[in-house]
Design an enzyme around this catalytic site. Structure first.
Site, short mmCIF file in Angstrom:
data_model
loop_
_atom_site.label_atom_id
_atom_site.label_comp_id
_atom_site.label_asym_id
_atom_site.label_seq_id
_atom_site.Cartn_x
_atom_site.Cartn_y
_atom_site.Cartn_z
N ASP A 107 13.22 18.73 24.86
CA ASP A 107 13.14 19.98 25.61
C ASP A 107 12.43 21.02 24.75
O ASP A 107 11.99 20.70 23.63
CB ASP A 107 14.55 20.47 25.97
CG ASP A 107 15.35 20.91 24.76
OD1 ASP A 107 14.86 20.78 23.62
OD2 ASP A 107 16.47 21.41 24.94
N ASP A 151 13.05 24.94 23.23
CA ASP A 151 14.09 25.96 23.08
C ASP A 151 13.49 27.29 22.64
O ASP A 151 12.67 27.31 21.71
CB ASP A 151 15.10 25.52 22.00
CG ASP A 151 15.63 24.11 22.26
OD1 ASP A 151 16.41 23.94 23.19
OD2 ASP A 151 15.22 23.18 21.53
N ASP A 182 15.18 25.58 27.45
CA ASP A 182 16.38 26.40 27.22
C ASP A 182 15.95 27.79 26.77
O ASP A 182 15.23 27.92 25.78
CB ASP A 182 17.23 25.80 26.09
CG ASP A 182 18.22 24.79 26.61
OD1 ASP A 182 18.25 24.56 27.83
OD2 ASP A 182 18.96 24.22 25.79
P1 UTP Z 1 18.44 20.52 20.93
O1 UTP Z 1 19.50 19.70 21.58
O2 UTP Z 1 17.34 21.00 21.78
O3 UTP Z 1 17.91 19.68 19.70
O4 UTP Z 1 19.18 21.72 20.25
P2 UTP Z 1 16.49 19.61 19.01
O5 UTP Z 1 16.75 19.54 17.56
O6 UTP Z 1 15.59 20.68 19.50
O7 UTP Z 1 15.98 18.20 19.44
P3 UTP Z 1 15.01 17.79 20.64
O8 UTP Z 1 13.68 17.65 20.00
O9 UTP Z 1 15.04 18.86 21.67
O10 UTP Z 1 15.53 16.48 21.13
C1 UTP Z 1 18.54 22.60 19.34
C2 UTP Z 1 19.56 23.31 18.53
O11 UTP Z 1 20.28 24.20 19.34
C3 UTP Z 1 21.66 24.07 19.12
C4 UTP Z 1 21.85 22.67 18.58
O12 UTP Z 1 22.93 22.62 17.70
C5 UTP Z 1 20.56 22.38 17.89
O13 UTP Z 1 20.70 22.70 16.54
N1 UTP Z 1 22.39 24.23 20.37
C6 UTP Z 1 22.09 23.46 21.44
C7 UTP Z 1 23.39 25.15 20.43
O14 UTP Z 1 23.66 25.85 19.44
N2 UTP Z 1 24.11 25.27 21.58
C8 UTP Z 1 23.85 24.52 22.67
O15 UTP Z 1 24.55 24.67 23.70
C9 UTP Z 1 22.81 23.60 22.60
MN MN Z 2 15.27 21.06 21.62
#
Ligand code: UTP
Ligand code: MN
Length: 493
Positions: free
Chosen positions: A323, A325, A417
């Site tokens: 995804d 973020d 997100d």
């Molecule tokens: P992600 O699940 O998007 O992981 O969460 P990522 O490292 O970007 O991996 P990919 O590439 O998308 O698969 C990003 C960060 O956001 C935090 C997670 O702990 C992670 O460090 N996070 C995610 C939150 O703090 N709260 C949430 O509800 C979701």
């Molecule tokens: Mn991510």
């Protein structure tokens, strides 16, 4: 020889009226050596408040001797000087980690190998790699010399997550993270001597790969019908391990069976099923940049002066992800209120959203702060969405471009997100949303166990001083935690 040193009168301590009656048979003693007098006093008092028997003076009643940064040899020589032949074989020599975990649990926790003091190694047992035990003390780049070991262990971690065995999953993830920082490919298990987080089970998997070229456990897990079904079903956006497990028990193993079953799906799951293929295709860095431009346009149009930051894996330098973020803030506290709604309306009016669900900011420092257990759930205003991203030609290889033309594909669905944070919490939100997940978990564990602090994506609270520690940059947060600063590209644990 000089008699046993008496540092303080033991009378007051033994009969002190503030002392909670002991709830456990273990008799503990904290060694001041290297721990320091004030930390020792603080930790001892904390233990007594929780009903532990923590002795001020060492005596033959002591069953658990706890120390910090001491080797087993060092503690043994200290002990010999105290008991002078009075037999001390019964005393457990433990690291302070066991004590802090026990404080947390409110009872003496089971003693694991990691809690026992490290034996100093002989010269013929050379430790090849020295790796600190918390992932947040280490620099983990994207370079990995041991994928043949980390792949099967990651698969076992994933399986444990899908079957909701949290403890096992974390153990596998920690082992993977340790192997990821090794500067060379491991060829023999003896090279792993002295490394943290590599218990019996991990070593069995590693030995299997080194000796037989593959892990039988990982292979049989990967081939199992249950694992395949859990992976397929949780691959649907909006479906977690619990729902997938319930469906499997009802005989649903794949998407066709799910569609035929007439199960009621919520809005997220409907969108997830509809865009299944797109959402299970990795998001590229180019996709992320294209989405960033769109979000930038939305934010600038609704609140000029607001900042957006790409977080998650892409901020750590990854070239693909599941995804994209983003963290959004405004330099003037309060200006960010109501912004998410406006961004979402802007995006919707342009037909750029296939799905969105916005949750309001529910964080209130006075209610949520220190009392809450460390958790990665945060309460920012957040929008979980699926973007409709127009494909721009020239992004992929020739073959990919051909494929897209054949499908007549002009757009793809991408999970995005969006998170809005007030500027006062921004540094914590940025640190929390940059990941990796294990790096975040380890930061919180470090804060709790080593510093008696609580870290979240909103704040840092010092439990021993009973106050919040403010920070306006990630660098400051690392410093407050007593850690060397680790840049995002080295947080790929
Ligand atoms: P992600 O699940 O998007 O992981 O969460 P990522 O490292 O970007 O991996 P990919 O590439 O998308 O698969 C990003 C960060 O956001 C935090 C997670 O702990 C992670 O460090 N996070 C995610 C939150 O703090 N709260 C949430 O509800 C979701
Ligand atoms: Mn991510």
């Amino acid at each position: 020889m000089v008699p046993l040193k008496r540092r303080r009168s033991s009378v007051a301590v033994e009969t002190g009226s503030d002392r909670t009656p002991s709830r456990f048979p273990q008799v503990l003693f904290l060694l001041e050596r290297k721990m320091g007098a004030s930390r020792r006093t603080f930790l001892s008092q904390l233990g007594r408040k929780k009903g532990f028997q923590v002795e001020e003076e060492f005596s033959d009643r002591v069953t658990h001797l706890i120390s910090e940064n001491n080797s087993a040899d060092e503690v043994r020589s200290w002990l010999e000087a105290q008991v002078r032949g009075r037999g001390s074989a019964e005393v457990q020599l433990l690291d302070v980690g066991w004590y802090t975990e026990s404080m947390r649990a409110g009872r003496p926790v089971e003693i694991q190998d990691a809690h026992k003091l490290q034996e100093e190694t002989n010269e013929d047992e050379v430790v090849l790699f020295s790796v600190p035990s918390y992932a947040c003390q280490r620099r983990t780049t994207l370079e990995n010399h041991n994928t043949s070991l980390t792949d099967p262990l990651s698969l076992l971690a994933e399986n444990a997550e899908l079957t909701e065995e949290e403890g096992r999953a974390v153990a596998f993830r920690r082992a993977v993270a340790v192997l990821k920082v090794l500067p060379v490919a491991v060829t023999d298990v003896s090279q792993l001597r002295g490394l943290p987080c590599l218990g019996e089970h991990m070593l069995r998997v590693i030995r299997d790969v080194l000796e037989n070229g593959a892990s039988r456990e990982a292979q049989s897990t990967e081939g199992s019908q249950r694992f395949k079904a859990l992976k397929t079903l949780t691959g649907i956006f909006g479906v977690g391990a619990k729902t997938a497990d319930r469906w499997i028990r009802e005989g649903i193993y794949d998407l066709d069976q799910l569609r035929a079953s007439g199960q009621t799906l919520n809005r997220a799951q409907q969108a997830g099923l509809e865009h299944y293929d797109h959402l299970n295709e990795p998001v590229t860095r180019a996709d992320a940049d294209a989405i960033a431009e769109i979000v930038e346009a939305a934010v600038t149009s609704e609140l000029p002066g607001a900042h957006i930051t790409l977080t998650g894996g892409f901020r750590r330098g990854k070239q693909s992800g599941h995804d994209v973020d983003f963290l959004i803030t405004h330099p003037e506290e309060g200006r960010e209120v109501g912004l998410m709604e406006k961004i979402v309306s802007w995006l919707e009016s342009k037909g750029l959203l296939l799905y969105q669900k916005t949750t309001r900011n529910s964080y209130l420092e006075s209610k949520d702060g220190p009392g809450r257990p460390a958790s990665n759930m945060d309460r920012f205003e957040r929008c979980l969405s699926i973007f409709k991203l127009e494909e721009r030609g020239g992004g992929g290889t020739e073959e990919e471009e051909e494929e897209k033309k054949k499908e007549d594909r002009r757009w793809r669905a991408v999970r995005v997100d969006l998170v809005v944070s007030p500027i006062s919490q921004f540094a914590f939100a940025l640190l929390g949303w940059t990941g990796s997940k294990l790096f975040e978990r380890e930061l919180r564990r470090w804060a709790g166990h080593e510093k008696l602090m609580s870290l979240s994506s909103h704040a840092l609270y010092d439990n021993s001083k009973s106050k919040y520690l403010r920070a306006s940059s990630e660098e400051e947060i690392f410093a407050l935690l007593g850690l060397d600063y680790i840049p995002p590209s080295e947080r790929n644990a």
